[in-house]
Design a protein around this motif. Sequence first.
Motif, PDB file in Angstrom:
ATOM      1  N   LEU A 279      80.476 -82.068 -49.845  1.00  0.00           N
ATOM      2  CA  LEU A 279      80.403 -80.663 -50.244  1.00  0.00           C
ATOM      3  C   LEU A 279      81.370 -79.863 -49.395  1.00  0.00           C
ATOM      4  CD1 LEU A 279      78.657 -78.799 -47.985  1.00  0.00           C
ATOM      5  CD2 LEU A 279      76.788 -80.123 -48.924  1.00  0.00           C
ATOM      6  N   LEU A 280      81.669 -78.660 -49.851  1.00  0.00           N
ATOM      7  CA  LEU A 280      82.569 -77.752 -49.139  1.00  0.00           C
ATOM      8  C   LEU A 280      81.957 -76.364 -49.102  1.00  0.00           C
ATOM      9  CD1 LEU A 280      86.145 -78.614 -50.489  1.00  0.00           C
ATOM     10  CD2 LEU A 280      85.326 -78.896 -48.158  1.00  0.00           C
ATOM     11  N   HIS A 281      82.409 -75.561 -48.144  1.00  0.00           N
ATOM     12  CA  HIS A 281      82.030 -74.151 -48.058  1.00  0.00           C
ATOM     13  C   HIS A 281      83.299 -73.309 -48.129  1.00  0.00           C
ATOM     14  CE1 HIS A 281      78.302 -75.674 -45.760  1.00  0.00           C
ATOM     15  NE2 HIS A 281      77.952 -75.373 -46.999  1.00  0.00           N
ATOM     16  N   ILE A 282      83.253 -72.298 -48.958  1.00  0.00           N
ATOM     17  CA  ILE A 282      84.355 -71.344 -49.059  1.00  0.00           C
ATOM     18  C   ILE A 282      83.780 -69.955 -48.825  1.00  0.00           C
ATOM     19  CG2 ILE A 282      86.019 -70.260 -50.614  1.00  0.00           C
ATOM     20  CD1 ILE A 282      86.495 -72.897 -51.914  1.00  0.00           C
ATOM     21  N   THR A 283      84.379 -69.209 -47.939  1.00  0.00           N
ATOM     22  CA  THR A 283      83.913 -67.857 -47.613  1.00  0.00           C
ATOM     23  C   THR A 283      84.830 -66.835 -48.267  1.00  0.00           C
ATOM     24  OG1 THR A 283      83.048 -68.644 -45.504  1.00  0.00           O
ATOM     25  CG2 THR A 283      83.341 -66.274 -45.753  1.00  0.00           C
ATOM     26  N   ARG A 284      84.199 -65.829 -48.901  1.00  0.00           N
ATOM     27  CA  ARG A 284      84.994 -64.850 -49.644  1.00  0.00           C
ATOM     28  C   ARG A 284      84.237 -63.521 -49.696  1.00  0.00           C
ATOM     29  NH1 ARG A 284      89.075 -64.727 -53.491  1.00  0.00           N
ATOM     30  NH2 ARG A 284      88.878 -63.119 -55.100  1.00  0.00           N
ATOM     31  N   ILE A 285      84.962 -62.420 -49.580  1.00  0.00           N
ATOM     32  CA  ILE A 285      84.385 -61.085 -49.733  1.00  0.00           C
ATOM     33  C   ILE A 285      84.331 -60.738 -51.220  1.00  0.00           C
ATOM     34  CG2 ILE A 285      84.800 -58.612 -49.408  1.00  0.00           C
ATOM     35  CD1 ILE A 285      83.720 -59.700 -46.942  1.00  0.00           C
ATOM     36  N   VAL A 286      83.146 -60.418 -51.704  1.00  0.00           N
ATOM     37  CA  VAL A 286      82.966 -59.959 -53.078  1.00  0.00           C
ATOM     38  C   VAL A 286      82.631 -58.469 -52.997  1.00  0.00           C
ATOM     39  CG1 VAL A 286      81.731 -60.285 -55.250  1.00  0.00           C
ATOM     40  CG2 VAL A 286      82.138 -62.240 -53.731  1.00  0.00           C
ATOM     41  N   LYS A 287      83.643 -57.642 -53.175  1.00  0.00           N
ATOM     42  CA  LYS A 287      83.505 -56.211 -52.883  1.00  0.00           C
ATOM     43  C   LYS A 287      82.439 -55.534 -53.733  1.00  0.00           C
ATOM     44  CE  LYS A 287      88.301 -55.660 -51.338  1.00  0.00           C
ATOM     45  NZ  LYS A 287      89.581 -54.937 -51.549  1.00  0.00           N
ATOM     46  N   ILE A 289      79.691 -56.668 -54.781  1.00  0.00           N
ATOM     47  CA  ILE A 289      78.332 -57.098 -54.450  1.00  0.00           C
ATOM     48  C   ILE A 289      77.989 -56.765 -53.002  1.00  0.00           C
ATOM     49  CG2 ILE A 289      76.792 -59.091 -54.255  1.00  0.00           C
ATOM     50  CD1 ILE A 289      78.275 -60.372 -56.559  1.00  0.00           C
ATOM     51  N   ASP A 290      78.859 -57.132 -52.064  1.00  0.00           N
ATOM     52  CA  ASP A 290      78.637 -56.822 -50.647  1.00  0.00           C
ATOM     53  C   ASP A 290      79.995 -56.668 -49.969  1.00  0.00           C
ATOM     54  OD1 ASP A 290      77.855 -56.496 -48.061  1.00  0.00           O
ATOM     55  OD2 ASP A 290      76.517 -58.232 -47.995  1.00  0.00           O
ATOM     56  N   PRO A 291      80.484 -55.422 -49.837  1.00  0.00           N
ATOM     57  CA  PRO A 291      81.817 -55.221 -49.256  1.00  0.00           C
ATOM     58  C   PRO A 291      81.877 -55.423 -47.754  1.00  0.00           C
ATOM     59  CG  PRO A 291      80.804 -53.113 -49.734  1.00  0.00           C
ATOM     60  CD  PRO A 291      79.867 -54.161 -50.270  1.00  0.00           C
ATOM     61  N   HIS A 292      80.718 -55.583 -47.091  1.00  0.00           N
ATOM     62  CA  HIS A 292      80.689 -55.655 -45.626  1.00  0.00           C
ATOM     63  C   HIS A 292      80.497 -57.074 -45.094  1.00  0.00           C
ATOM     64  CE1 HIS A 292      80.568 -51.323 -45.626  1.00  0.00           C
ATOM     65  NE2 HIS A 292      79.477 -51.336 -46.376  1.00  0.00           N
ATOM     66  N   ARG A 293      79.860 -57.928 -45.867  1.00  0.00           N
ATOM     67  CA  ARG A 293      79.605 -59.294 -45.402  1.00  0.00           C
ATOM     68  C   ARG A 293      80.217 -60.289 -46.377  1.00  0.00           C
ATOM     69  NH1 ARG A 293      73.815 -61.001 -44.793  1.00  0.00           N
ATOM     70  NH2 ARG A 293      73.585 -59.890 -46.757  1.00  0.00           N
ATOM     71  N   PRO A 294      80.965 -61.283 -45.895  1.00  0.00           N
ATOM     72  CA  PRO A 294      81.512 -62.300 -46.790  1.00  0.00           C
ATOM     73  C   PRO A 294      80.409 -63.189 -47.342  1.00  0.00           C
ATOM     74  CG  PRO A 294      81.977 -62.868 -44.514  1.00  0.00           C
ATOM     75  CD  PRO A 294      81.375 -61.493 -44.485  1.00  0.00           C
ATOM     76  N   MET A 295      80.592 -63.615 -48.577  1.00  0.00           N
ATOM     77  CA  MET A 295      79.656 -64.539 -49.205  1.00  0.00           C
ATOM     78  C   MET A 295      80.170 -65.973 -49.016  1.00  0.00           C
ATOM     79  SD  MET A 295      78.575 -62.560 -52.725  1.00  0.00           S
ATOM     80  CE  MET A 295      77.068 -63.504 -52.870  1.00  0.00           C
ATOM     81  N   ARG A 296      79.258 -66.886 -48.741  1.00  0.00           N
ATOM     82  CA  ARG A 296      79.615 -68.286 -48.570  1.00  0.00           C
ATOM     83  C   ARG A 296      79.265 -69.058 -49.842  1.00  0.00           C
ATOM     84  NH1 ARG A 296      76.998 -72.517 -44.296  1.00  0.00           N
ATOM     85  NH2 ARG A 296      75.273 -72.295 -45.774  1.00  0.00           N
ATOM     86  N   PHE A 297      80.275 -69.644 -50.463  1.00  0.00           N
ATOM     87  CA  PHE A 297      80.092 -70.417 -51.683  1.00  0.00           C
ATOM     88  C   PHE A 297      79.992 -71.906 -51.311  1.00  0.00           C
ATOM     89  CE2 PHE A 297      81.847 -66.476 -53.067  1.00  0.00           C
ATOM     90  CZ  PHE A 297      81.373 -66.260 -54.356  1.00  0.00           C
ATOM     91  N   ASN A 409      80.768 -62.430 -63.663  1.00  0.00           N
ATOM     92  CA  ASN A 409      79.551 -63.083 -64.148  1.00  0.00           C
ATOM     93  C   ASN A 409      78.413 -62.955 -63.141  1.00  0.00           C
ATOM     94  OD1 ASN A 409      78.201 -65.062 -66.085  1.00  0.00           O
ATOM     95  ND2 ASN A 409      78.069 -66.187 -64.168  1.00  0.00           N
ATOM     96  N   MET A 410      78.710 -63.001 -61.842  1.00  0.00           N
ATOM     97  CA  MET A 410      77.676 -62.850 -60.824  1.00  0.00           C
ATOM     98  C   MET A 410      77.031 -61.473 -60.893  1.00  0.00           C
ATOM     99  SD  MET A 410      79.455 -64.763 -57.542  1.00  0.00           S
ATOM    100  CE  MET A 410      78.114 -64.316 -56.448  1.00  0.00           C
ATOM    101  N   ARG A 417      73.267 -57.554 -52.796  1.00  0.00           N
ATOM    102  CA  ARG A 417      73.696 -57.664 -51.408  1.00  0.00           C
ATOM    103  C   ARG A 417      72.818 -58.604 -50.604  1.00  0.00           C
ATOM    104  NH1 ARG A 417      72.285 -55.028 -46.753  1.00  0.00           N
ATOM    105  NH2 ARG A 417      70.794 -53.775 -47.916  1.00  0.00           N
ATOM    106  N   ASP A 418      71.524 -58.683 -50.920  1.00  0.00           N
ATOM    107  CA  ASP A 418      70.601 -59.499 -50.124  1.00  0.00           C
ATOM    108  C   ASP A 418      69.738 -60.434 -50.965  1.00  0.00           C
ATOM    109  OD1 ASP A 418      69.187 -57.571 -51.387  1.00  0.00           O
ATOM    110  OD2 ASP A 418      68.127 -56.844 -49.619  1.00  0.00           O
ATOM    111  N   ALA A 419      70.127 -60.683 -52.212  1.00  0.00           N
ATOM    112  CA  ALA A 419      69.295 -61.539 -53.053  1.00  0.00           C
ATOM    113  C   ALA A 419      70.118 -62.119 -54.181  1.00  0.00           C
ATOM    114  CB  ALA A 419      68.112 -60.753 -53.621  1.00  0.00           C
TER     115      ALA A 419
END
Length: 424
Positions: A279-287, A289-297, A409-410, A417-419
């Motif tokens: 598996l892999l993890h990719i970190t990305r800012i999704v403005k 949904i949450d412009p302050h914390r990056p989301m980990r995919f 789509n998300m 932001r938290d769910a």
Amino acid sequence: MMASATIQDALLLFRQSVATQRPLIPTTSATPNPSAKETPLAQATHLQFNLSPAPVCLPLDTPTRYVDSNGAPFDLRSVYFAYSNHQRTIPEYNGLVEQLNAEFASAGISHRVHGVSFVERLELVTWLEGADECARIKPLEGAPATTVDKSISGAPAAGAAGASRSGKGTMDPRLAAVYNGERRMGDRNSILRGIKPTDFSHVRKLSALFLSKKPSNGTSSSQTSLPLNQKPTTRRPDPIILLSPSASSLLRLTNIKSFLESGRFIPPDAPALNSNLNLLHITRIVKDIDPHRPMRFILVEGCEQFKPDYWNRVVAVFTTGQQWQFKSYKWPKPTDLFKHVQGVYVGYRDDEVPEMVKSWGHRVVSTSVDRWRESDASKLGREIPIVTKDVNYRDREAADHIWKTIESNMRTKGWRRDACPTSI
């Protein structure tokens, strides 16, 4: 004679004292004394009612018209003790009754305080503070049955008013009958039929969770407030991207990170790439949904380790158009799968999109990358090559298009932001 009996009735004197807020004083003297000092109840023999115009003393052993459930009357000592401690809890009151009776026994005195149950104490105190009726109080002797309630509820007012008007402690029977017909106005306790105050202090603790105050100059540092940037109490779930395990797939775990993060396509079987990945993890800012914390995919090629709720976190499925890929999925039919999850097909530029992929409709986004060149493959032994500028631009454009589709789509599915969504 009836008026005199009414004036000397222990309960009516007690109720009149409560209504006029005159003190009740336990004493050892049978003679009323306006300047008498209070004597401990374990030693007192009489109860002095400091009514106007002259105080009245009654023995504490005097039976009252207030009876228990068996019809036995409570004496004045028990009634006074119950009213004096009516704000005590049941265990506290029962403990004080035992303590007082122990003092009587140690002093060799035959007196005894009879404990009043909670219901009996509530009815007694409510009537003494102005209630109109009490089933446990017997009518006055000699009073007609139809006038029992009036003699009980009106006597204190009549006694107080008659004493203040006549100045003699007696009242003309005809005038007493007039006063007995008056309607007595009760206080909040008598109207609400209760004496126990309600404690709302717990509301302050609950409201502190919802109210925040910025500290100003001179404000105490102990002031309860919430931080302005309070962190969520629960960890946000990570979205999941499923890749195709097919050997013909252009994007596998070996090269998907380079493509989605840098817009750089490298063949999945290039020698310089690590092929031992689960598996892999990719970190990305999704403005949006949450412009302050990056989301980990999380990127995986299979769903064997999935728990049932993991499917609510799947945001994209990469496919080559081969249906065997979906055999172990929650929705094995492609038409059902892509109603719930965004599909992604990546092929080579200038190649036709497979008819099977086209038949799945707009829920599968199609994009393409440039073919790998032999001149670039010779450099893989030293480092990951950088392709020409225009090719690099086209691959990055394809990666951006995929991300734009996934993020849209998300938002539609309810990522916050938290769910994550509870169902897709």
